[in-house]
Design a protein around this motif. Structure first.
Motif: not given
Length: 153
Positions: A46-62
């Motif tokens: 869960x944390x791995x997927x959550x962390x990828x999502x959070x970082x992707x959000x910071x770069x606008x990778x919708x």
């Protein structure tokens, strides 16, 4: 001499971290496939997927954010005890992990997003999400966070 772009460096660091997170996610899924569905293993995935999502959000990778969010939502159903890890669900998790890896690489290399496979996986993931959660997702208006970096020399 041109100074390096700090955002390019941060972005490169994000994708290096993604590779480590994807590896941790795959390892956790393999442990689950071997029969261990303990809370800590599920939390690692869960944390791995959550962390990828959070970082992707910071770069606008919708597209990456949206896929990771749905995957994370189903994993959270397992964490909360609303879903049980059974062979079909685990197979879906492995497929979602592979697609998440493809999305990360497509974003990193600035390639077209693999879409058809992703839609099929999202359809399967959606079968494990309650109607309330689906409606809440539809109401989310994703806006990337703006970042200002000051580099002093």
């Amino acid at each position: 001499m041109t100074s390096p772009d700090p955002m390019a460096e941060i972005r490169a660091s994000f994708f290096i971290e993604c590779e480590e997170l994807l590896e941790a996610m795959q390892d956790g899924l393999q442990v689950m496939d071997d029969g261990a569905d303990d809370t800590e293993t599920i939390n690692i995935v869960f944390r791995a997927v959550h962390s990828i999502k959070g970082g992707a959000g910071a770069f606008g990778l919708e597209p990456l954010v949206r896929f990771a969010h749905r995957y994370e939502t189903v994993l959270d159903q397992v964490r909360s005890g609303h879903l049980t890890v059974e062979p079909d669900l685990l197979k879906l998790f492995f497929g979602a992990a592979d697609h998440l890896s493809d999305l990360v690489r497509a974003c990193r290399d600035e390639l077209d997003m693999p879409d058809a496979e992703g839609q099929a996986i999202l359809t399967e993931l959606n079968k494990h999400v309650t109607e309330d959660e689906t409606e809440a997702d539809e109401e989310v208006d994703f806006q990337p966070l703006g970042l200002a970096v000051v580099v002093q020399m």
